[in-house]
Enzyme design. Structure first.
Site, mmCIF file in Angstrom:
data_model
loop_
_atom_site.group_PDB
_atom_site.id
_atom_site.type_symbol
_atom_site.label_atom_id
_atom_site.label_comp_id
_atom_site.label_asym_id
_atom_site.label_seq_id
_atom_site.Cartn_x
_atom_site.Cartn_y
_atom_site.Cartn_z
ATOM 1 N N LYS A 76 -36.940 97.696 -40.604
ATOM 2 C CA LYS A 76 -37.939 98.598 -40.048
ATOM 3 C C LYS A 76 -39.020 97.805 -39.311
ATOM 4 O O LYS A 76 -39.232 96.622 -39.583
ATOM 5 C CB LYS A 76 -38.612 99.392 -41.178
ATOM 6 N N ARG A 131 -28.856 107.980 -48.516
ATOM 7 C CA ARG A 131 -27.659 108.821 -48.669
ATOM 8 C C ARG A 131 -26.542 108.071 -49.388
ATOM 9 O O ARG A 131 -25.676 108.695 -50.012
ATOM 10 C CB ARG A 131 -27.213 109.322 -47.298
#
Length: 512
Positions: free
Chosen positions: A293, A367
């Site tokens: 990120k 996920r």
């Protein structure tokens, strides 16, 4: 915070602060705000404030009257709750919280008059009996307790010169109507739910160096011992034994081992079915992994475990409220870090279910842990699943910082959850999971891939999870935009919100 009920006459109660609610009378000159409590003493004390329009009844407006005439309280706090026709426990929860936050720096105890009705005029739009979702005064008492407890803390724990300003005691004033047991139960329920939401917020607020997967497991285990439920915490060897390749792949780049936290609430005499499975994403710090990120804002990624924390907080409340239904809590905790051992874009991982997953972006890690968590909850016997996760920035873009995203594969189950949402006052919005979106997560080299491209990111993430629940009724909550309160509001401190705890508790209670 200690909370008590009392049937004393509010005007005769000696207290540091007495909180009274006011309904918005509208914009016309003759539509004066109406104080909730039918009392000549209150009306007289507040007459000047009403005449000067310092009190209008608009939602969360607060006016203070010191040494009010005819009232034994040292100060009278008038809090607006908005229009009568739109006044529900949602507004009441906010109003109680706003009053607590306005008072807690100056007093240690206060009292609030619970709403019963507005009385007086015949116009139902301004003076209707309050119709709360679960029936009148008990729902009002519960909402006040929840709102007050959640409003009380501030999240500046690591200031070396920290000053703690909290209200120590709140008295809720109710009429002597012969329903004392119902009101006492409602007050205790609201207190438990509020404290459990704060427990979740405390977990989320901890920085990554003080909230590793191991520490999160320890905190869950300690909570479970205190409330009397089973909690087991597993790590690397167990993940390998169960072939949780998706979960393990996220943690493999970190020096911190993963933690699979499994909590069980199994009341004696509860039916064997249904069994609710609560599954939470517990990424205690998320750098994005190899798909790292940007540095700007990365410090906030300590709250990427907010979904897992919500499930731990919900299990705490469930254990204390004792609904007659079996509940399993599964939290998949890991750090997502870059290193020479970290998974890479292009890798293929095998989930516990046997499905192969092509890794397109290592920052789509939530996920992956949920895929194995959902499958494992089914193996443990869950007949209904609900997961919560700070899953996608796409959901933040779509819904902003107001609503969480909701996805569901079963209409009856979703309708039950929608009713739970109304009772909880939490704001969420349903998004689609049509089969047409499945094309976006197909992979040429594996069964599925872990991202679906630029568009519809929250939906394709939900479609990915759907692959691991089969026909089991399932709800997915994407809480990325609402897990952290960026700025303080009148009824809530800046910092972790504790979103999803209340709605999950309401859902569980609807089954038992």
């Amino acid at each position: 915070m200690k909370i008590h009920l009392s049937t004393l006459d509010p005007a005769q109660l000696e207290t540091d602060a007495l909180i009274v609610l006011a309904i918005d009378g509208g914009d016309k000159d003759n539509n004066k705000p109406q104080l909730q409590a039918k009392s000549d003493a209150f009306a007289k004390a507040a007459a000047d404030l009403i005449a000067s329009k310092e009190i209008t009844g608009k939602l969360l407006e607060i006016a203070t009257l010191h040494k009010p005439e005819g009232v034994k309280a040292k100060r009278l706090i008038v809090v607006g709750v908005g229009k009568a026709k739109s006044f529900t426990s949602y507004e009441l929860r906010k109003a109680a919280g706003a009053a607590v936050r306005a008072l807690k720096k100056s007093v240690k105890s206060a009292a609030i008059v619970a709403p019963e009705n507005w009385g007086g005029a015949a116009d139902p739009s301004t003076t209707s009996t309050l119709m709360f979702e679960r029936g009148g005064l008990p729902e009002a008492v519960k909402a006040i307790a929840e709102g007050a407890v959640v409003a009380n803390p501030d999240y500046n724990y690591y200031h070396s010169d920290r000053k703690t300003y909290e209200l120590d005691e709140l008295t809720i004033l109710v009429p002597a109507n012969g329903h004392a047991n119902d009101l006492e139960a409602a007050m205790k329920e609201g207190h438990v739910i509020g404290e459990s939401q704060n427990f979740t917020r405390d977990l989320v607020n901890e920085p990554g160096n003080r909230m590793t997967p191991t520490i999160l497991g320890q905190r869950a285990k300690k909570m479970a011992e205190e409330v009397g439920i089973q909690c087991d915490v597993y790590s690397t060897d167990f993940l390998h034994e169960k072939k949780m390749g998706a979960f393990w792949s996220v943690s493999q780049g970190s020096e911190e081992p993963p933690a699979l936290i499994v909590m069980k609430y199994e009341p004696a005499g509860a039916p064997q079915s249904p069994v609710l499975g609560l599954v939470g994403k517990g990424i205690t710090f998320d750098t994005g992994g190899i798909s790292i990120k940007p540095a700007d804002g990365m410090e906030k990624m300590k709250y990427d475990m907010a979904g897992g924390a919500a499930m731990i907080g919900a299990m705490r409340a469930i254990a204390l409220l004792k609904p007659n239904v079996r509940v399993i809590g599964v939290v998949c905790a890991a750090e997502n870090m870059p290193s020479g051992k970290a998974q890479k874009p292009g890798d293929v991982q095998i989930a516990m279910s046997g499905k192969s997953i092509e890794i397109i972006n290592t920052d789509a890690e939530g996920r992956l842990v949920l895929a194995d968590g959902l499958h494992y909850a089914k193996q443990l016997g869950a007949t209904h699943l609900i997961d919560a996760a700070t899953l996608t920035g796409a959901c933040m873009v779509a819904l902003g910082g107001i609503n969480a995203g909701v996805f569901a594969n079963d209409e009856d189950y979703f309708n039950r959850f929608a009713e739970a949402l109304k009772k909880s006052g939490e704001k969420m919005w349903r998004l689609p999971i049509d089969d047409d979106y499945k094309e976006l997560i197909k992979s040429p080299i594996a069964d599925i891939k872990n991202t679906g491209g630029r568009y519809g990111g929250a939906i394709t993430a939900a479609m990915f999870l759907k692959e691991f629940v089969g026909e089991t009724p399932w709800i997915h909550l994407d809480i990325a935009g609402v897990a952290w309160q960026e700025e303080a509001v009148p009824f809530l401190a800046k910092g972790p919100s504790g979103i999803a705890v209340r709605s999950i508790i309401e859902l569980v209670q609807s089954f038992g």
